[in-house]
Scaffold this motif. Structure first.
Motif, PDB file in Angstrom:
ATOM      1  N   HIS A  78       0.856  -1.182   0.000  1.00  8.99           N
ATOM      2  CA  HIS A  78       0.000   0.000   0.000  1.00  8.99           C
ATOM      3  C   HIS A  78       0.886   1.224   0.000  1.00  8.99           C
ATOM      4  N   GLY A  79       0.441   2.268  -0.688  1.00 11.69           N
ATOM      5  CA  GLY A  79       1.236   3.483  -0.711  1.00 11.69           C
ATOM      6  C   GLY A  79       0.511   4.617  -1.399  1.00 11.69           C
ATOM      7  N   PRO A  80       1.131   5.784  -1.421  1.00  6.89           N
ATOM      8  CA  PRO A  80       0.528   6.958  -2.055  1.00  6.89           C
ATOM      9  C   PRO A  80       0.149   6.684  -3.503  1.00  6.89           C
ATOM     10  N   GLY A  81      -0.998   7.218  -3.890  1.00  3.71           N
ATOM     11  CA  GLY A  81      -1.494   7.009  -5.245  1.00  3.71           C
ATOM     12  C   GLY A  81      -2.378   5.784  -5.389  1.00  3.71           C
ATOM     13  N   GLN A  82      -2.593   5.079  -4.296  1.00  4.60           N
ATOM     14  CA  GLN A  82      -3.428   3.875  -4.311  1.00  4.60           C
ATOM     15  C   GLN A  82      -4.640   4.113  -3.430  1.00  4.60           C
ATOM     16  N   ARG A  83      -5.817   3.875  -3.980  1.00  4.86           N
ATOM     17  CA  ARG A  83      -7.035   4.004  -3.182  1.00  4.86           C
ATOM     18  C   ARG A  83      -7.288   2.696  -2.453  1.00  4.86           C
ATOM     19  N   VAL A  84      -7.349   2.793  -1.142  1.00  2.00           N
ATOM     20  CA  VAL A  84      -7.633   1.641  -0.287  1.00  2.00           C
ATOM     21  C   VAL A  84      -9.042   1.799   0.263  1.00  2.00           C
ATOM     22  N   GLY A  85      -9.785   0.713   0.267  1.00  2.00           N
ATOM     23  CA  GLY A  85     -11.135   0.724   0.819  1.00  2.00           C
ATOM     24  C   GLY A  85     -11.308  -0.378   1.844  1.00  2.00           C
ATOM     25  N   TYR A  86     -11.694   0.005   3.061  1.00  2.00           N
ATOM     26  CA  TYR A  86     -11.972  -0.962   4.111  1.00  2.00           C
ATOM     27  C   TYR A  86     -13.482  -1.061   4.295  1.00  2.00           C
ATOM     28  N   LEU A  87     -13.974  -2.286   4.272  1.00  2.00           N
ATOM     29  CA  LEU A  87     -15.416  -2.532   4.320  1.00  2.00           C
ATOM     30  C   LEU A  87     -15.759  -3.247   5.612  1.00  2.00           C
ATOM     31  N   MET A  88     -16.561  -2.613   6.425  1.00  2.00           N
ATOM     32  CA  MET A  88     -17.060  -3.219   7.643  1.00  2.00           C
ATOM     33  C   MET A  88     -18.557  -3.394   7.474  1.00  2.00           C
ATOM     34  N   LEU A  89     -18.925  -4.528   6.904  1.00  2.00           N
ATOM     35  CA  LEU A  89     -20.309  -4.817   6.570  1.00  2.00           C
ATOM     36  C   LEU A  89     -20.779  -6.040   7.341  1.00  2.00           C
ATOM     37  N   ASP A  90     -22.034  -6.032   7.717  1.00  2.00           N
ATOM     38  CA  ASP A  90     -22.609  -7.088   8.554  1.00  2.00           C
ATOM     39  C   ASP A  90     -23.269  -8.138   7.671  1.00  2.00           C
ATOM     40  N   LEU A 187      -1.771   2.914 -17.562  1.00  2.00           N
ATOM     41  CA  LEU A 187      -2.618   2.594 -18.720  1.00  2.00           C
ATOM     42  C   LEU A 187      -2.950   3.828 -19.542  1.00  2.00           C
ATOM     43  N   GLY A 188      -2.465   4.987 -19.106  1.00  2.32           N
ATOM     44  CA  GLY A 188      -2.768   6.230 -19.800  1.00  2.32           C
ATOM     45  C   GLY A 188      -4.110   6.799 -19.441  1.00  2.32           C
ATOM     46  N   SER A 189      -4.641   6.391 -18.282  1.00  2.38           N
ATOM     47  CA  SER A 189      -5.958   6.849 -17.843  1.00  2.38           C
ATOM     48  C   SER A 189      -5.886   7.341 -16.402  1.00  2.38           C
ATOM     49  N   PRO A 190      -5.071   8.382 -16.155  1.00  2.00           N
ATOM     50  CA  PRO A 190      -4.934   8.865 -14.771  1.00  2.00           C
ATOM     51  C   PRO A 190      -6.228   9.480 -14.263  1.00  2.00           C
ATOM     52  N   HIS A 191      -6.543   9.247 -13.001  1.00  2.00           N
ATOM     53  CA  HIS A 191      -7.740   9.804 -12.381  1.00  2.00           C
ATOM     54  C   HIS A 191      -7.434  10.184 -10.941  1.00  2.00           C
ATOM     55  N   GLU A 192      -8.069  11.242 -10.493  1.00  2.00           N
ATOM     56  CA  GLU A 192      -7.954  11.659  -9.102  1.00  2.00           C
ATOM     57  C   GLU A 192      -8.760  10.707  -8.219  1.00  2.00           C
ATOM     58  N   PHE A 193      -8.418  10.691  -6.930  1.00  2.00           N
ATOM     59  CA  PHE A 193      -9.182   9.891  -5.992  1.00  2.00           C
ATOM     60  C   PHE A 193     -10.662  10.249  -6.033  1.00  2.00           C
ATOM     61  N   ALA A 194     -10.960  11.533  -6.109  1.00  2.00           N
ATOM     62  CA  ALA A 194     -12.362  11.969  -6.060  1.00  2.00           C
ATOM     63  C   ALA A 194     -13.167  11.370  -7.203  1.00  2.00           C
ATOM     64  N   PHE A 196     -12.549   8.464  -8.796  1.00  2.00           N
ATOM     65  CA  PHE A 196     -12.768   7.037  -8.531  1.00  2.00           C
ATOM     66  C   PHE A 196     -13.768   6.849  -7.394  1.00  2.00           C
ATOM     67  N   ASP A 197     -13.668   7.675  -6.362  1.00  2.00           N
ATOM     68  CA  ASP A 197     -14.613   7.575  -5.246  1.00  2.00           C
ATOM     69  C   ASP A 197     -16.044   7.802  -5.727  1.00  2.00           C
ATOM     70  N   ALA A 198     -16.206   8.759  -6.642  1.00  2.00           N
ATOM     71  CA  ALA A 198     -17.545   9.014  -7.189  1.00  2.00           C
ATOM     72  C   ALA A 198     -18.049   7.800  -7.965  1.00  2.00           C
ATOM     73  N   ALA A 199     -17.140   7.126  -8.683  1.00  2.00           N
ATOM     74  CA  ALA A 199     -17.531   5.914  -9.413  1.00  2.00           C
ATOM     75  C   ALA A 199     -17.921   4.801  -8.454  1.00  2.00           C
ATOM     76  N   LEU A 200     -17.212   4.703  -7.333  1.00  2.00           N
ATOM     77  CA  LEU A 200     -17.586   3.712  -6.314  1.00  2.00           C
ATOM     78  C   LEU A 200     -18.973   4.008  -5.757  1.00  2.00           C
ATOM     79  N   THR A 201     -19.234   5.272  -5.471  1.00  2.00           N
ATOM     80  CA  THR A 201     -20.548   5.655  -4.937  1.00  2.00           C
ATOM     81  C   THR A 201     -21.653   5.328  -5.931  1.00  2.00           C
ATOM     82  N   LEU A 202     -21.405   5.631  -7.204  1.00  2.00           N
ATOM     83  CA  LEU A 202     -22.404   5.414  -8.251  1.00  2.00           C
ATOM     84  C   LEU A 202     -22.782   3.947  -8.373  1.00  2.00           C
ATOM     85  N   THR A 203     -21.822   3.057  -8.145  1.00  2.00           N
ATOM     86  CA  THR A 203     -22.053   1.624  -8.345  1.00  2.00           C
ATOM     87  C   THR A 203     -22.253   0.860  -7.037  1.00  2.00           C
TER      88      THR A 203
END
Length: 219
Positions: A78-90, A187-194, A196-203
């Motif tokens: 894990h390191g800078p530039g990588q989006r990490v997601g922790y899921l605490m789901l029941d 891959l030539g498709s740089p994206h900000e965290f925001a 990608f986060d919006a894409a996560l929310t959408l889906t």
């Protein structure tokens, strides 16, 4: 629905050990009925984490701290530039099937990457999120590692948006020496965290709705 789950985004870099402690405390509170489920998005300083199946021979150059993670799997970075997601789901209320959960999580990340124009896929026998690099080879763009305690999930995923891919050279990522690691930027498709986060929310709703399998897996 995603409205039923707390959604937290931590700015800056979050210490891995501190995040692990906070995650375990929140999961215990969820299991006790004292807290809401949580999706926590964050970014770590450079660290190698060791899953329960980690092989010391795959730690080839420990140039960063190495921390036991308690999740399934082997070594990951894990390191800078990588989006990490922790899921605490029941899973008591969402279906007690760990395989279903992992499959649904893979589908969520694939769908989110598709929103960014990145064609990702599952690879039979290889957990994680895969795509093809610029040379057309299968390459890993995301890792998945989970633990389930009292049917509450811990840990989750990491997606490579723009990390330093050379940092993966200190380990055999997830024990898969024959496959490269890639990122959205590579891959030539740089994206900000925001973005990608919006894409996560959408889906996210589709992901949560897919957690309907009921199985006999132990946790």
């Amino acid at each position: 629905m995603i409205e039923d789950v707390e959604w937290r985004v931590s700015p800056g870099l979050t210490d891995y050990a501190a995040a692990l402690q906070a995650m375990e405390a929140r999961a215990a509170a969820i299991a006790a009925g004292e807290a809401r489920e949580l999706v926590w998005l964050l970014e770590h300083p450079p660290v190698y984490t060791a899953g329960t199946s980690a092989d010391p021979r795959e730690l080839v150059d420990p140039r960063f701290p190495v921390v036991p993670a308690g999740r399934g799997g082997r070594y990951t970075y894990h390191g800078p530039g990588q989006r990490v997601g922790y899921l605490m789901l029941d899973l008591n209320r969402r279906g007690r099937d760990v395989r279903c959960f992992v499959h649904a999580l893979e589908g969520w990340l694939i769908a989110a990457l598709a929103e960014l124009g990145i064609a990702a896929f599952r690879a039979p026998g290889r957990i994680g999120i895969w795509t093809r690099d610029r040379a057309g080879a299968e390459a890993k763009i995301g890792a998945i590692g989970i633990r389930v305690r009292r049917w509450v999930t811990l840990h989750g995923f990491s997606i490579n948006l723009a990390p330093d891919l050379a940092h993966f050279g200190g380990i055999v990522p997830c024990g898969l020496a024959d496959y490269p690691v890639t990122s959205a930027a590579a891959l030539g498709s740089p994206h900000e965290f925001a973005t990608f986060d919006a894409a996560l929310t959408l889906t996210a709703d589709a992901f949560l709705q897919s957690l309907t399998c009921v199985g006999e897996n132990e946790a």
